[in-house]
Design an enzyme around this catalytic site. Structure first.
Site, PDB file in Angstrom:
ATOM      1  N   LYS A  76       0.811  -1.225   0.000  1.00 10.94           N
ATOM      2  CA  LYS A  76       0.000   0.000   0.000  1.00 10.94           C
ATOM      3  C   LYS A  76       0.839   1.267   0.000  1.00 10.94           C
ATOM      4  O   LYS A  76       0.396   2.314  -0.449  1.00 10.94           O
ATOM      5  CB  LYS A  76      -0.962   0.004   1.188  1.00 10.94           C
ATOM      6  CG  LYS A  76      -0.348   0.380   2.538  1.00 10.94           C
ATOM      7  CD  LYS A  76      -1.463   0.709   3.551  1.00 10.94           C
ATOM      8  CE  LYS A  76      -0.945   1.223   4.877  1.00 10.94           C
ATOM      9  NZ  LYS A  76      -0.382   0.196   5.756  1.00 10.94           N
ATOM     10  N   GLU A 107       7.098  -5.835   8.204  1.00 11.19           N
ATOM     11  CA  GLU A 107       6.272  -5.355   7.089  1.00 11.19           C
ATOM     12  C   GLU A 107       6.639  -3.914   6.733  1.00 11.19           C
ATOM     13  O   GLU A 107       5.818  -3.009   6.842  1.00 11.19           O
ATOM     14  CB  GLU A 107       4.785  -5.434   7.463  1.00 11.19           C
ATOM     15  CG  GLU A 107       4.299  -6.848   7.720  1.00 11.19           C
ATOM     16  CD  GLU A 107       2.912  -6.901   8.387  1.00 11.19           C
ATOM     17  OE1 GLU A 107       2.354  -7.995   8.472  1.00 11.19           O
ATOM     18  OE2 GLU A 107       2.410  -5.845   8.822  1.00 11.19           O
ATOM     19  N   ASP A 147      -9.357  24.292  -5.230  1.00 17.40           N
ATOM     20  CA  ASP A 147      -9.615  24.291  -3.792  1.00 17.40           C
ATOM     21  C   ASP A 147      -8.458  24.991  -3.080  1.00 17.40           C
ATOM     22  O   ASP A 147      -7.294  24.687  -3.339  1.00 17.40           O
ATOM     23  CB  ASP A 147      -9.722  22.831  -3.327  1.00 17.40           C
ATOM     24  CG  ASP A 147     -10.133  22.726  -1.874  1.00 17.40           C
ATOM     25  OD1 ASP A 147     -10.154  23.763  -1.174  1.00 17.40           O
ATOM     26  OD2 ASP A 147     -10.430  21.601  -1.435  1.00 17.40           O
ATOM     27  N   HIS A 186       1.749  -3.305  14.910  1.00 20.13           N
ATOM     28  CA  HIS A 186       2.321  -2.190  14.147  1.00 20.13           C
ATOM     29  C   HIS A 186       2.456  -1.026  15.113  1.00 20.13           C
ATOM     30  O   HIS A 186       1.466  -0.597  15.696  1.00 20.13           O
ATOM     31  CB  HIS A 186       1.406  -1.819  12.974  1.00 20.13           C
ATOM     32  CG  HIS A 186       2.089  -0.948  11.949  1.00 20.13           C
ATOM     33  ND1 HIS A 186       2.683   0.246  12.264  1.00 20.13           N
ATOM     34  CD2 HIS A 186       2.286  -1.114  10.612  1.00 20.13           C
ATOM     35  CE1 HIS A 186       3.207   0.777  11.163  1.00 20.13           C
ATOM     36  NE2 HIS A 186       2.994  -0.030  10.153  1.00 20.13           N
TER      37      HIS A 186
END
Ligand SMILES: *Cc1c(COP(=O)(O)O)cnc(C)c1O
Length: 430
Positions: free
Chosen positions: A86, A289, A369, A215
């Site tokens: 990810k 990880e 924006d 984590h």
């Protein structure tokens, strides 16, 4: 024995395995000599482009991945890295890491598909999302991804129904996440008093609970947190034994690593804690990880100045990437970004590189924006349209979380692969 396997990573000194990696092979990789920085390379790309160059673009330096893998193997020889896809799902990064011997942490069907599409075997993947949609679980079962994490009874039921052969790793919530930019314990991890009930539920369901994961939080977390979390994991191993369950084997220390000197500090805490608490666990498999560790310093973003406004001393610029695109890490990852300048629009006679006066400047992204503001009161020399801003360390949680808001396609679409010289590269460039 857990099915998680890894090729033994070795210290890599030549480029062959990387250049031949799936996701890299067939693409142009520019090898840079030791005098050439990534910034020089970017300058060349812009200067030598026969047509107007597509902006924004990114450069991935494969050398950084090699160096970081070597560093990991040196510092944490007993910990097998499972790259957290990810963080940056770029196919060349995944392919290069696979060739370097890492395994993968995937959190969804699409992430598993993309890793498998590179020819990586499913037993090198952990499906490390404690809450999974049923359809994704069925998919994991169908392709042979057989290790996952959980932290709720509901997840036990789903796995029992759709993937009963899957090994279960209990995700626990570490006590301390101090300093982390992105706290994951707010969402995930069993509390200590929930552990016995969860272990029993999985055991009663006939599932194999083979280990514990945690984590400590992403980005700049206190390295000491690994120590406390590993002790906590040891307690869970003991709880499982007390409950009469088969001996656990997998200690998954999660992510949270950064690539600077903090990595040395973290490694000491981790090695020390494993030695102290798991001395007698001979067949222990330790995995990590890392996401940010590998991705962050690997990518550099180049953006063009597309607009300028001067209000007295205040200089304001628009660039063609912003917080709805690659630079969304400013919002989602609380990143503080830095940039350097490349002059292509400024007239040469106005440019005095070294000692040119700087002004506190504002840099806006391209959307309509006002939240789309990248830098405020940032010291920049006076720049012109068609000059460039170059942002180093833009690989972690950047392209993976951009949007197409306002019709600006999310992130730097054009990616150049480079391999800088093997001379240890400065982490923060320029
Ligand atoms: C995001 C995530 C990671 C990667 O975290 P980093 O801080 O980028 O190393 C690892 N494991 C899990 C379960 C995650 O959700």
């Amino acid at each position: 024995m857990p099915t998680l396997v890894a090729e033994e990573p070795q210290i890599i000194t030549n480029l062959k395995p990387i250049l031949g990696a799936s996701g890299v092979k067939g693409k142009k990789v520019t090898t840079l000599s030791s005098q050439v920085t990534i910034s020089d390379f970017i300058q060349t790309i812009i200067k030598d482009s026969p047509t107007e160059i597509d902006s924004p673009f990114s450069v991935i330096d494969l050398r950084v991945l090699i160096n970081l893998m070597n560093k990991w193997t040196t510092n944490l020889p007993t910990v097998k890295p499972f790259y957290a896809v990810k963080c940056n799902p770029n196919i060349s990064i995944i392919g290069a890491l696979a060739a370097l011997g890492t395994n993968f942490d995937c959190a969804s069907r699409a992430e598993i598909e993309s890793v498998l599409s590179l020819g990586v075997s499913p037993d090198r993947i952990i499906y490390a999302n404690p809450c999974k949609p049923e359809s994704h679980i069925k998919y994991a079962a169908s392709v042979g991804v057989n290790v996952t994490t959980f932290d709720s009874v509901g997840e036990v039921e789903k796995i029992k129904k759709w993937h009963p052969e899957c090994e279960m790793i209990l995700r626990i919530k570490p006590e301390e996440e101090s300093g982390a930019r992105s706290s994951l314990g707010l969402k995930y991890g069993a509390l200590l008093n929930e552990v016995p009930e969860l272990l029993k539920a999985a055991h009663m369901a006939g599932l194999k609970v083979t280990g514990v994961s945690f984590h400590i939080g992403s980005g700049g977390a206190d390295s000491q947190a690994y120590h406390g979390a590993i002790l906590l994991a040891k307690n869970v191993f003991e709880t499982a034994s007390r409950l009469g369950m088969p001996k656990m084997k997998v200690l998954d220390i999660g992510g949270g690593f950064t690539s600077g000197s903090k990595f040395d500090e973290a490694s000491l805490h981790i090695n020390d804690a494993i030695k102290s608490y798991f001395r007698n666990d001979e067949d222990l498999v330790v995995i990590g990880e890392p996401g940010r560790y590998f991705a962050e310093t690997t990518c550099t973003l180049a953006t063009k100045i597309i607009g300028k406004r001067v209000r007295g001393e205040l200089k304001e610029y628009w660039i063609d990437d912003g917080i709805y695109g690659t630079l969304n890490n400013i919002v989602f990852d609380y990143a503080i970004v830095k940039c350097t300048t490349l002059r292509f629009g400024s007239k040469p006679e106005n440019v005095t590189y070294k000692d040119s006066k700087t002004y506190p400047s504002t840099v806006f992204g391209p959307t309509c924006d006002s939240v789309d503001t990248v830098l405020k009161e940032y010291p920049l020399p006076e720049l012109e349209v068609d000059d460039w801003l170059v942002f180093p360390n833009m690989g972690a949680y950047t392209t993976s979380s951009g949007t197409n808001f306002n019709g600006y396609s999310s992130s730097a679409k054009h990616i150049y692969l480079a391999c800088s010289s093997s001379v240890v590269r400065e982490q923060i460039m320029f």
